[in-house]
Scaffold this motif. Structure first.
Motif, PDB file in Angstrom:
ATOM      1  N   ALA A 121      35.353 -56.211  78.724  1.00  0.00           N
ATOM      2  CA  ALA A 121      36.678 -55.594  78.909  1.00  0.00           C
ATOM      3  C   ALA A 121      37.181 -55.839  80.335  1.00  0.00           C
ATOM      4  CB  ALA A 121      36.612 -54.096  78.609  1.00  0.00           C
ATOM      5  N   PHE A 122      36.299 -55.658  81.295  1.00  0.00           N
ATOM      6  CA  PHE A 122      36.663 -55.873  82.697  1.00  0.00           C
ATOM      7  C   PHE A 122      37.030 -57.338  82.936  1.00  0.00           C
ATOM      8  CE2 PHE A 122      35.402 -56.782  87.140  1.00  0.00           C
ATOM      9  CZ  PHE A 122      36.236 -55.888  87.797  1.00  0.00           C
ATOM     10  N   ASP A 123      36.203 -58.252  82.425  1.00  0.00           N
ATOM     11  CA  ASP A 123      36.463 -59.682  82.610  1.00  0.00           C
ATOM     12  C   ASP A 123      37.756 -60.121  81.928  1.00  0.00           C
ATOM     13  OD1 ASP A 123      34.232 -60.014  84.184  1.00  0.00           O
ATOM     14  OD2 ASP A 123      32.973 -60.779  82.548  1.00  0.00           O
ATOM     15  N   MET A 124      38.049 -59.566  80.756  1.00  0.00           N
ATOM     16  CA  MET A 124      39.286 -59.933  80.057  1.00  0.00           C
ATOM     17  C   MET A 124      40.505 -59.430  80.830  1.00  0.00           C
ATOM     18  SD  MET A 124      38.568 -61.819  77.564  1.00  0.00           S
ATOM     19  CE  MET A 124      37.156 -62.376  78.492  1.00  0.00           C
ATOM     20  N   ASP A 125      40.401 -58.224  81.358  1.00  0.00           N
ATOM     21  CA  ASP A 125      41.508 -57.680  82.138  1.00  0.00           C
ATOM     22  C   ASP A 125      41.731 -58.504  83.403  1.00  0.00           C
ATOM     23  OD1 ASP A 125      43.538 -55.583  82.553  1.00  0.00           O
ATOM     24  OD2 ASP A 125      42.301 -55.091  84.296  1.00  0.00           O
ATOM     25  N   ARG A 126      40.643 -58.814  84.104  1.00  0.00           N
ATOM     26  CA  ARG A 126      40.761 -59.646  85.313  1.00  0.00           C
ATOM     27  C   ARG A 126      41.278 -61.044  84.964  1.00  0.00           C
ATOM     28  NH1 ARG A 126      35.457 -59.709  88.543  1.00  0.00           N
ATOM     29  NH2 ARG A 126      36.644 -61.254  89.700  1.00  0.00           N
ATOM     30  N   GLY A 127      40.784 -61.598  83.867  1.00  0.00           N
ATOM     31  CA  GLY A 127      41.220 -62.921  83.446  1.00  0.00           C
ATOM     32  C   GLY A 127      42.704 -62.945  83.104  1.00  0.00           C
ATOM     33  N   TYR A 128      43.150 -61.912  82.417  1.00  0.00           N
ATOM     34  CA  TYR A 128      44.569 -61.829  82.053  1.00  0.00           C
ATOM     35  C   TYR A 128      45.438 -61.732  83.305  1.00  0.00           C
ATOM     36  CZ  TYR A 128      48.822 -60.258  79.690  1.00  0.00           C
ATOM     37  OH  TYR A 128      50.117 -60.139  79.237  1.00  0.00           O
ATOM     38  N   LEU A 170      40.750 -68.610  72.740  1.00  0.00           N
ATOM     39  CA  LEU A 170      41.275 -68.419  74.094  1.00  0.00           C
ATOM     40  C   LEU A 170      40.787 -69.530  75.016  1.00  0.00           C
ATOM     41  CD1 LEU A 170      42.627 -66.861  76.417  1.00  0.00           C
ATOM     42  CD2 LEU A 170      40.554 -65.448  76.539  1.00  0.00           C
ATOM     43  N   VAL A 171      39.492 -69.777  75.008  1.00  0.00           N
ATOM     44  CA  VAL A 171      38.923 -70.810  75.875  1.00  0.00           C
ATOM     45  C   VAL A 171      39.465 -72.185  75.492  1.00  0.00           C
ATOM     46  CG1 VAL A 171      36.772 -71.975  76.502  1.00  0.00           C
ATOM     47  CG2 VAL A 171      36.886 -69.488  76.508  1.00  0.00           C
ATOM     48  N   SER A 172      39.576 -72.449  74.211  1.00  0.00           N
ATOM     49  CA  SER A 172      40.104 -73.736  73.747  1.00  0.00           C
ATOM     50  C   SER A 172      41.547 -73.940  74.210  1.00  0.00           C
ATOM     51  CB  SER A 172      40.015 -73.798  72.222  1.00  0.00           C
ATOM     52  OG  SER A 172      40.580 -74.980  71.745  1.00  0.00           O
ATOM     53  N   THR A 173      42.350 -72.906  74.099  1.00  0.00           N
ATOM     54  CA  THR A 173      43.748 -72.992  74.532  1.00  0.00           C
ATOM     55  C   THR A 173      43.836 -73.206  76.038  1.00  0.00           C
ATOM     56  OG1 THR A 173      44.412 -71.540  72.720  1.00  0.00           O
ATOM     57  CG2 THR A 173      45.987 -71.823  74.498  1.00  0.00           C
ATOM     58  N   LEU A 174      43.003 -72.500  76.792  1.00  0.00           N
ATOM     59  CA  LEU A 174      42.992 -72.675  78.245  1.00  0.00           C
ATOM     60  C   LEU A 174      42.555 -74.091  78.625  1.00  0.00           C
ATOM     61  CD1 LEU A 174      41.529 -69.260  79.410  1.00  0.00           C
ATOM     62  CD2 LEU A 174      43.772 -70.182  80.007  1.00  0.00           C
ATOM     63  N   PHE A 211      42.557 -73.618  85.494  1.00  0.00           N
ATOM     64  CA  PHE A 211      42.551 -72.162  85.616  1.00  0.00           C
ATOM     65  C   PHE A 211      41.222 -71.700  86.188  1.00  0.00           C
ATOM     66  CE2 PHE A 211      42.015 -67.968  83.282  1.00  0.00           C
ATOM     67  CZ  PHE A 211      42.819 -67.247  84.150  1.00  0.00           C
ATOM     68  N   GLU A 212      41.260 -70.984  87.301  1.00  0.00           N
ATOM     69  CA  GLU A 212      40.053 -70.642  88.056  1.00  0.00           C
ATOM     70  C   GLU A 212      39.122 -69.664  87.329  1.00  0.00           C
ATOM     71  OE1 GLU A 212      43.286 -67.747  89.237  1.00  0.00           O
ATOM     72  OE2 GLU A 212      43.188 -69.910  89.069  1.00  0.00           O
ATOM     73  N   TYR A 213      39.610 -68.942  86.368  1.00  0.00           N
ATOM     74  CA  TYR A 213      38.790 -67.949  85.672  1.00  0.00           C
ATOM     75  C   TYR A 213      38.149 -68.521  84.411  1.00  0.00           C
ATOM     76  CZ  TYR A 213      37.447 -63.047  85.348  1.00  0.00           C
ATOM     77  OH  TYR A 213      36.730 -61.878  85.360  1.00  0.00           O
TER      78      TYR A 213
END
Length: 130
Positions: free
Chosen positions: A115-122, A73-77, A84-86
């Motif tokens: 879980a919270f960070d992934m949801d916010r990131g998405y 995910l990080v590599s793709t971003l 991307f700010e997140y």
């Protein structure tokens, strides 16, 4: 001889200049390839987010289960959405998991935070695309 060249231009659909028409088609093809590449990056990024969120929901919290997906995910971003700010938040999770053993599992607090960070990131990624 003049009529033959004129007929060729008319048949091509661009009576002014056949070469200009060919250049325009080539540019459109290149733009199409760039657009498809960008769409693929968006799809890959969304796929990584969703897969990671699903892993956490299914209680797959071992580092060796989460780290490869998070790293992808990080590599793709980084490769397609470096502004991307997140991204720094996700990179902090990569750093944290880098310091853990592959057999380690996230505790309940870290699992909930991830879980919270992934949801916010998405959600942030979705807004970033608008």
């Amino acid at each position: 001889a003049k009529c033959t060249a004129a007929r060729a231009r008319i048949r091509a659909g661009h009576p002014k200049d056949v070469a200009a028409a060919a250049a325009k088609r080539k540019q459109e093809e290149e733009d199409g390839k760039k657009n498809r590449a960008a769409q693929t990056k968006v799809l890959e990024t969304a796929q990584h987010f969703i897969t990671l969120m699903d892993c956490v929901k299914l209680q797959q919290v071992a580092v060796d289960q989460l780290f490869p997906i998070l790293s992808d995910l990080v590599s793709t971003l980084r490769s397609g959405f470096s502004e991307f700010e997140y991204l720094p938040k996700l990179e902090s999770w990569v750093s944290k998991m880098n310091g853990m053993h592959p057999t380690d599992e996230l505790n309940e607090r870290d699992t909930r935070e991830l879980a919270f960070d992934m949801d916010r990131g998405y959600q942030a990624f979705y807004q970033h695309l608008k």
